[in-house]
Design a protein around this motif. Structure first.
Motif, PDB file in Angstrom:
ATOM      1  N   GLN A 261      17.243  37.625  15.060  1.00 40.44           N
ATOM      2  CA  GLN A 261      16.217  38.605  14.706  1.00 40.44           C
ATOM      3  C   GLN A 261      14.896  38.359  15.428  1.00 40.44           C
ATOM      4  N   ARG A 262      14.835  37.374  16.287  1.00 40.27           N
ATOM      5  CA  ARG A 262      13.540  36.968  16.834  1.00 40.27           C
ATOM      6  C   ARG A 262      12.923  38.008  17.757  1.00 40.27           C
ATOM      7  N   ASP A 263      13.716  38.630  18.594  1.00 45.00           N
ATOM      8  CA  ASP A 263      13.145  39.656  19.479  1.00 45.00           C
ATOM      9  C   ASP A 263      12.548  40.794  18.660  1.00 45.00           C
ATOM     10  N   ARG A 264      13.230  41.182  17.604  1.00 48.06           N
ATOM     11  CA  ARG A 264      12.750  42.289  16.783  1.00 48.06           C
ATOM     12  C   ARG A 264      11.542  41.893  15.942  1.00 48.06           C
ATOM     13  N   SER A 265      11.497  40.622  15.489  1.00 51.65           N
ATOM     14  CA  SER A 265      10.417  40.201  14.593  1.00 51.65           C
ATOM     15  C   SER A 265       9.171  39.727  15.328  1.00 51.65           C
ATOM     16  N   ALA A 266       9.267  39.526  16.654  1.00 52.02           N
ATOM     17  CA  ALA A 266       8.155  38.940  17.403  1.00 52.02           C
ATOM     18  C   ALA A 266       6.848  39.724  17.254  1.00 52.02           C
ATOM     19  N   PRO A 267       6.836  41.071  17.392  1.00 53.50           N
ATOM     20  CA  PRO A 267       5.553  41.784  17.266  1.00 53.50           C
ATOM     21  C   PRO A 267       4.907  41.610  15.895  1.00 53.50           C
ATOM     22  N   GLU A 268       5.701  41.753  14.845  1.00 55.93           N
ATOM     23  CA  GLU A 268       5.149  41.606  13.497  1.00 55.93           C
ATOM     24  C   GLU A 268       4.670  40.173  13.266  1.00 55.93           C
ATOM     25  N   LEU A 269       5.418  39.200  13.766  1.00 51.35           N
ATOM     26  CA  LEU A 269       5.011  37.799  13.628  1.00 51.35           C
ATOM     27  C   LEU A 269       3.698  37.558  14.356  1.00 51.35           C
TER      28      LEU A 269
END
Length: 757
Positions: A574-582
């Motif tokens: 899920q890291r590529d998808r969560s990167a902006p929110e993180l």
């Protein structure tokens, strides 16, 4: 009356060694092979032969009482013979006379004590060199009358008299100073007194304890002080403070220095790795090549006398004394071990298969106490120390540049590896059995290199690639000798015809660690992260009877405000998808949390991706200075972070969770005000980790917990502990991952703080 206990071996080494350092004639590459050689000879001896015959002798010198003890390798009363056995891998005829004289002196002392004990007129003394590869004995037999033996014993004790007198004076001064010694910080902090009382009681009773206390409580002083007080009251005779990182060694040295300034008059020694302290890097460790090895034992006595009177012997002090006497600093430190009160050493020196301090503890009758700092690091370090690696590619590189004899032995190893390659096992396999042909061929290489070293003093520095492979073979053989059901042989094909790699993987170090712990009079393991207790007690090799305590925190919950961000999924897929929110969440945290902050990531790739997005927020970096941890950074680059934190109050450092900046560093006050932790620190899934999981499931019924969950949360807990270090520190923390909402993860967070969702 002042009492000392001393082995015959140490007495003889002190009084009868002379000349140069020369490690080419060490008896065997491992203690196990030496013992096996002894057993082979014992089976050839007559029924009247008594193996490992114990001797004791009481010697008085003024108000000093010396208990001399040891075990003669063999005593045959029917033949009137005392035997000293030395195993070797070279032609005994090439062993220098000075080496044989030293071992013969040991046998003569044993014979003198036996003749005195049994009122014998005389005894035959035999030094037997046994070549374990050729299965050949080379005896040297001499006969001595009782009077001659007693004269030799008396002369040896007379040569030891000045040193014994110095030790006696040092012991009187030590005991008086330790009995007067007050706690160096004045008052105990909250929690320190409890630690000190538990440590003293453990030493008094000769037990084992595992103590978990918050980071910043002052554990180093809290364990060292009662250990020293116990030393002053004869509860034990020697202490080893075991560290896993440089910062731990410095902390122990600083504490000992503080106690010395407060009146402690005891001798302490810090051990330094050979490659770091050597005065002649690249030279061989013998007198033909190194000036600091030439005549070493002739100059050693004066250096020892200066060193034991110095007090706290850190690395600079050892180097200064060694240079003043023109001797090797590394060997000087090893020769000081039987005579100092406190040793500060890395885990390797106590727990490895070649442990110098551990070996001394095994043969030394002094009651040793182990103070194991940052004990949570021991299981993983031990897995490395009890494992070994070989590669076919390295074998072929070494083979091309080797001598004909070594090349023939290496070809046997190559053929054994080729046989493994031809088997049908896919790309990777784990086995529970060792291939006997491979192990035997490795022994042939060790024997060939041993003969070459004996023949040529310059062989070691002239063949660095072969020697590196040789030491890897020695480790392989040592591990093979300790093989057990918790081991796996890992075979990987790799790429190309030379891609084969072989690993001896220790899955569970607890059996071998328990053997090491059993050498000690008392063991105190301590850290801020030793939970769950049953897991850490098992893996560190402590007894079921060990006292396990988690101490209360001296800090208030309000000193660290911990937020849990459970809406962001940081799992690998899920890291590529969560990167902006993180990135947005971390930017907000950096704006809200004043002062210096460290942000911990589970990987360099994830760190780089999120940081690249955060850099687009130009307003954030007008307020913050950035520092980024990179792979393969030098020590100087790493020190740059500490300098930046000391010079600025707006640093945002992006680092790796579980790395050098997430534990073992002390950043009190304004140096660090906040941390953010991305993820839960789970180890990367792979075949080796899955092997661990299978083993722990089989052994303890908790495969995922032991292999993944507990080590992961230990890293999180360590990183959290960087912020609040003193009673006046305050700070903030952010934990980002959906799994922090799960009870299995939440329950493993440190109980000292409150957590806000």
């Amino acid at each position: 009356m002042i009492e000392f206990s001393l082995s015959v071996r140490d007495l003889v080494a002190f009084c009868h060694r002379s000349g140069d350092i020369d490690h080419r004639y060490t008896p065997s590459p491992s203690a196990e092979q030496g013992m096996e050689g002894h057993q082979r000879l014992y089976r050839r001896r007559p029924d009247s032969y008594v193996r490992e015959y114990p001797v004791r002798y009481l010697h008085r010198q003024g108000d000093i009482q010396l208990q001399l003890r040891g075990r003669a390798d063999g005593f045959d009363p029917a033949r009137g013979l005392v035997e000293e056995i030395k195993t070797c891998r070279v032609d005994p005829g090439k062993i220098p006379a000075s080496v044989s004289r030293l071992h013969l002196a040991q046998a003569r002392i044993y014979a003198a004590l036996i003749a005195e004990e049994q009122s014998l007129d005389g005894l035959a003394v035999q030094l037997t060199w046994f070549n374990i590869d050729r299965d050949e004995e080379a005896p040297l037999l001499q006969y001595y009358s009782r009077a001659e033996l007693q004269e030799f014993l008396a002369g040896t004790l007379a040569a030891f008299a000045d040193w014994l007198g110095l030790l006696g004076r040092r012991r009187r001064d030590r005991q008086a100073s330790l009995q007067r010694l007050d706690f160096p910080h004045g008052e105990f902090r909250r929690g320190q007194r409890v630690v000190a009382e538990l440590v003293y009681k453990c030493i008094d009773q000769g037990g084992q304890a595992m103590l978990e206390a918050p980071t910043g409580i002052g554990k180093t002083a809290a364990v060292l002080y009662p250990a020293l007080k116990a030393l002053g009251r004869h509860k034990h005779e020697a202490v080893v403070f075991v560290t896993s990182r440089t910062v731990g060694r410095r902390s122990a040295e600083d504490c000992l220095g503080l106690m010395a300034r407060a009146g402690m008059d005891a001798s302490s020694l810090s051990l330094t790795a050979k490659e770091s302290i050597c005065f002649s890097p690249g030279r061989a460790c013998h007198g033909d090549d190194c000036p600091f090895a030439r005549g070493y034992y002739d100059r050693l006595p004066r250096a020892l006398a200066e060193a034991v009177g110095h007090g706290v012997l850190d690395r600079p002090a050892v180097e200064t004394i060694a240079r003043a006497h023109q001797i090797c600093p590394y060997q000087l430190a090893l020769d000081l071990l039987p005579w100092v009160d406190i040793v500060v050493a890395d885990m390797h020196y106590v727990y490895s298969l070649t442990a110098g301090v551990g070996s001394l503890m095994a043969r030394d009758e002094r009651r040793w106490t182990i103070l194991l700092d940052e004990a949570h690091n021991l299981p993983e370090r031990a897995r490395e120390m009890y494992s070994a690696r070989l590669s076919k590619a390295e074998l072929m590189r070494v083979k091309r540049s080797s001598s004909p004899e070594a090349k023939r032995a290496l070809e046997k190893v190559n053929r054994a590896m080729l046989a493994l390659q031809k088997e049908d096992w896919g790309e990777e396999v784990f086995r529970e059995e060792l291939p006997a042909g491979l192990v035997n061929s490795l022994g042939d290489v060790v024997a060939a290199v041993g003969r070459a070293m004996a023949d040529d003093p310059r062989f070691v520095p002239a063949n660095p690639q072969l020697m590196n492979f040789y030491f890897a073979l020695l480790q392989w053989l040592r591990v093979a000798e300790n093989w057990g059901r918790e081991y796996r042989l890992q075979l990987k094909r790799g790429e190309g015809s030379q891609g084969l790699s072989l690993g001896l993987n220790c899955l569970d170090p607890s059996r071998l660690l328990a053997r090491c712990q059993a050498r000690a009079h008392a063991v105190i393991a301590f850290s801020a992260t030793l939970s769950p207790q049953h897991w850490m007690r098992q893996l560190t090799g402590l007894d079921e009877s060990a006292v396990c305590r988690r101490l209360d925190s001296p800090f208030s919950e309000a000193q660290l405000q911990v937020e849990l961000e459970t809406a962001i999924d940081t799992r690998y897929r899920q890291r590529d998808r969560s990167a902006p929110e993180l990135g947005r969440r971390l930017s907000r945290f950096l704006r809200e949390a004043p002062g210096n902050c460290i942000v911990y990531f589970p990987s360099y790739r994830y760190l780089g991706a999120v940081l690249a997005l955060m850099k687009e927020d130009e307003s954030l970096w007008r307020e913050r200075r950035l520092w980024q941890q990179l792979p393969e950074q030098s020590l100087e680059d790493r020190d740059g972070l500490f300098q930046a934190l000391g010079n600025h109050d707006n640093m945002a450092a992006f680092c790796i969770l579980g790395g050098v900046f997430s534990e073992g560093i002390d950043l009190p006050g304004e140096l660090l005000s906040a941390v953010a932790i991305v993820g839960v620190g789970l180890p990367q899934v792979g075949s080796e980790r899955e092997n661990l999981r299978d083993w722990y499931q089989q052994a303890y019924g908790a495969g995922f917990e032991y292999a993944y969950l507990y080590p992961a949360m230990q890293k999180v807990d360590q990183a959290l502990g960087r912020v609040v270090r003193t009673t006046t520190d305050n700070g903030r923390a952010l934990l980002v991952d959906s799994r922090y909402a799960w009870p299995a993860y939440r329950s493993l967070l440190p109980p000292w703080w409150s957590y806000l969702d």
